[in-house]
Design a protein around this motif. Structure first.
Motif, PDB file in Angstrom:
ATOM      1  N   GLU A   1       4.564   1.200  17.559  1.00 45.13           N
ATOM      2  CA  GLU A   1       3.212   0.920  18.060  1.00 45.13           C
ATOM      3  C   GLU A   1       2.936  -0.585  18.114  1.00 45.13           C
ATOM      4  O   GLU A   1       1.876  -1.017  18.542  1.00 45.13           O
ATOM      5  N   GLY A   2       3.859  -1.378  17.569  1.00 44.71           N
ATOM      6  CA  GLY A   2       3.702  -2.828  17.691  1.00 44.71           C
ATOM      7  C   GLY A   2       3.329  -3.562  16.418  1.00 44.71           C
ATOM      8  O   GLY A   2       2.978  -4.736  16.460  1.00 44.71           O
ATOM      9  N   VAL A   3       3.392  -2.883  15.262  1.00 43.36           N
ATOM     10  CA  VAL A   3       3.118  -3.575  13.995  1.00 43.36           C
ATOM     11  C   VAL A   3       4.339  -3.434  13.083  1.00 43.36           C
ATOM     12  O   VAL A   3       4.742  -2.324  12.739  1.00 43.36           O
ATOM     13  N   LEU A   4       4.897  -4.570  12.700  1.00 40.97           N
ATOM     14  CA  LEU A   4       6.091  -4.547  11.849  1.00 40.97           C
ATOM     15  C   LEU A   4       5.711  -4.740  10.385  1.00 40.97           C
ATOM     16  O   LEU A   4       4.978  -5.669  10.037  1.00 40.97           O
ATOM     17  N   THR A   5       6.206  -3.823   9.538  1.00 41.42           N
ATOM     18  CA  THR A   5       6.007  -3.906   8.089  1.00 41.42           C
ATOM     19  C   THR A   5       7.363  -3.619   7.443  1.00 41.42           C
ATOM     20  O   THR A   5       8.328  -3.329   8.148  1.00 41.42           O
ATOM     21  N   ILE A   6       7.409  -3.660   6.117  1.00 35.31           N
ATOM     22  CA  ILE A   6       8.671  -3.368   5.430  1.00 35.31           C
ATOM     23  C   ILE A   6       8.459  -2.246   4.428  1.00 35.31           C
ATOM     24  O   ILE A   6       7.515  -2.298   3.627  1.00 35.31           O
ATOM     25  N   PRO A   7       9.303  -1.189   4.479  1.00 26.78           N
ATOM     26  CA  PRO A   7       9.220  -0.169   3.430  1.00 26.78           C
ATOM     27  C   PRO A   7       9.645  -0.804   2.108  1.00 26.78           C
ATOM     28  O   PRO A   7      10.653  -1.504   2.055  1.00 26.78           O
ATOM     29  N   PHE A   8       8.844  -0.589   1.068  1.00 30.52           N
ATOM     30  CA  PHE A   8       9.063  -1.346  -0.174  1.00 30.52           C
ATOM     31  C   PHE A   8       9.474  -0.458  -1.326  1.00 30.52           C
ATOM     32  O   PHE A   8      10.024  -0.914  -2.312  1.00 30.52           O
ATOM     33  N   GLY A   9       9.133   0.824  -1.224  1.00 26.68           N
ATOM     34  CA  GLY A   9       9.503   1.812  -2.229  1.00 26.68           C
ATOM     35  C   GLY A   9       9.518   3.135  -1.506  1.00 26.68           C
ATOM     36  O   GLY A   9       9.327   3.159  -0.285  1.00 26.68           O
ATOM     37  N   PRO A  10       9.727   4.260  -2.205  1.00 22.92           N
ATOM     38  CA  PRO A  10       9.774   5.556  -1.512  1.00 22.92           C
ATOM     39  C   PRO A  10       8.535   5.805  -0.645  1.00 22.92           C
ATOM     40  O   PRO A  10       8.656   6.276   0.480  1.00 22.92           O
TER      41      PRO A  10
ATOM     42  N   PHE B   1       0.836  -1.207   0.000  1.00 21.81           N
ATOM     43  CA  PHE B   1       0.000   0.000   0.000  1.00 21.81           C
ATOM     44  C   PHE B   1       0.865   1.249   0.000  1.00 21.81           C
ATOM     45  O   PHE B   1       2.020   1.225   0.421  1.00 21.81           O
ATOM     46  N   ASP B   2       0.262   2.334  -0.514  1.00 20.62           N
ATOM     47  CA  ASP B   2       0.980   3.590  -0.646  1.00 20.62           C
ATOM     48  C   ASP B   2       0.593   4.520   0.499  1.00 20.62           C
ATOM     49  O   ASP B   2      -0.593   4.690   0.777  1.00 20.62           O
ATOM     50  N   VAL B   3       1.604   5.096   1.139  1.00 18.57           N
ATOM     51  CA  VAL B   3       1.340   5.943   2.308  1.00 18.57           C
ATOM     52  C   VAL B   3       1.611   7.421   2.033  1.00 18.57           C
ATOM     53  O   VAL B   3       1.644   8.231   2.964  1.00 18.57           O
ATOM     54  N   ALA B   4       1.792   7.771   0.754  1.00 21.60           N
ATOM     55  CA  ALA B   4       2.125   9.165   0.403  1.00 21.60           C
ATOM     56  C   ALA B   4       1.130  10.145   1.026  1.00 21.60           C
ATOM     57  O   ALA B   4       1.519  11.206   1.520  1.00 21.60           O
TER      58      ALA B   4
END
Ligand SMILES: *Cc1c(COP(=O)(O)O)cnc(C)c1O
Length: 345
Positions: free
Chosen positions: A304-313, A285-288
């Motif tokens: 906050e307790g949720v791990l994700t991975i940055p995938f693009g800018p 998903f995009d967070v721009a």
């Protein structure tokens, strides 16, 4: 912590570990490990191939396959976001001496037309096109799939041009469930295929490369050359066999969790995602719209307790898996909602 970084973070459970403890083993470099032999035969038959070869990682499976298929200076047609191109440390350049010809797929999925247009004519100035690499499901494409029809149309085209096809099927079982078919159908006449057991299937280690008996005999030599010849490794194959028996059908749960995550995310301010494109266990998903870049979004969400991975800018990846329950998704969504509200202030 709700760990949505990858389906590689899954832990081997007690029953899987018990299967490992009691595994019959032998020296696999000598071809004498009965549990490895069982796994390789089982995978070859599941995938409709002549033989199988156990390797420690998906990267080694792919690179052994490529080394077996091509000569230095040959060209490989591949999607520009493929794992083999993007995440394997330029291994193909270093080891097999291949050159990639990158194509832009539709969320990672190549069309036979695009491949046909990229095949080189016989010309003294140009490298010969010798191999096509496909990825099913497609990781950076957001868990997208090649259908049986798409794969078959590509393998038909390739074989008519004397070009081999390797399928990086790290998550091929996810693809089969989403396409309501079998992994065998999804191999659609490819020359080689690899499957990972250390992703959603939940084993600690291992991939299996399958192909014709002659291909695998040659690949076995390259596995040894790469340092992947291991000895009493049936301990690991036992975990993979356990995963085949117990963790394949349940991937559907991961898909359901991913779909729910995607459709709820789609309704949040600042987040952009097309939920209908999420059909397996990968959610990109995009967070721009939140005003944050992917790195800071991911870092802050981690606190906050949720791990994700940055995938693009500005894109972030969340992956569902064996160790994430439906309730964890509810909790993660709650945390993200709250986090978006507080960061909007
Ligand atoms: C994870 C993955 C691999 C293999 O990765 P390893 O970490 O080397 O096991 C290969 N292809 C895809 C698409 C993957 O997601």
């Amino acid at each position: 912590m709700i760990d949505l970084r990858s389906d590689t973070v899954t832990m081997p459970g007690r029953a899987m570990r018990e299967a490992m403890v009691t595994a019959e083993v032998g020296d696999d470099v000598l071809g004498e490990d009965p549990t490895i032999n069982l796994l390789q035969d089982k995978m070859a038959s599941l995938l409709g191939q002549g033989a199988g070869l156990f390797v420690p990682s998906g990267t080694m499976a792919n690179q052994v396959a490529i080394k077996t298929h091509i000569q230095p200076g040959d060209e490989i047609l591949i999607d520009q976001d493929a794992h083999i191109y993007y995440y394997e440390c330029a291994a193909t350049a270093v080891i097999a001496g291949g050159q990639f010809h990158c194509l832009k797929g539709d969320n990672g999925i190549l069309s036979p037309e695009a491949i046909a247009a990229a095949i080189r004519p016989p010309d003294i100035h140009q490298p010969p096109s010798r191999l096509v690499c496909l990825e099913n499901t497609h990781n950076r494409g957001g868990g997208t799939i090649y259908t049986v029809e798409r794969t078959t149309s590509i393998t038909k085209l390739a074989s008519s041009q004397n070009i081999k096809v390797h399928l990086d099927g790290a998550r091929l079982f996810n693809a089969a469930l989403a396409a309501r078919t079998t992994v065998k159908e999804l191999t659609g006449g490819v020359d080689s295929v690899s499957i990972c057991f250390s992703k959603g299937l939940g084993a600690p280690v291992g991939s299996v490369l399958c192909g014709s008996a002659d291909f695998i005999a040659e690949a076995r030599r390259f596995r040894k050359m790469f340092g992947g010849g291991m000895r009493q490794v049936g301990i690991l194959a036992a975990a993979c066999l356990y995963a085949l028996d117990h963790h394949v059908e349940r991937l559907e749960e991961d898909h359901e969790n991913a779909r729910r995550l995607a459709s709820e995310l789609a309704q949040m301010d600042g987040i952009q995602i097309e939920p209908e494109q999420v059909i397996t266990n990968i959610v990109i998903f995009d967070v721009a719209g939140t005003g944050l870049d992917a790195g800071s979004f991911s870092d802050k969400l981690a606190t906050e307790g949720v791990l994700t991975i940055p995938f693009g800018p500005t894109t972030v990846r969340a992956v569902t898996h064996l160790d994430v329950r439906a309730a964890d998704i509810d909790r993660a969504l709650e945390i993200i909602r709250h986090f978006l509200k507080s960061s909007a202030r």
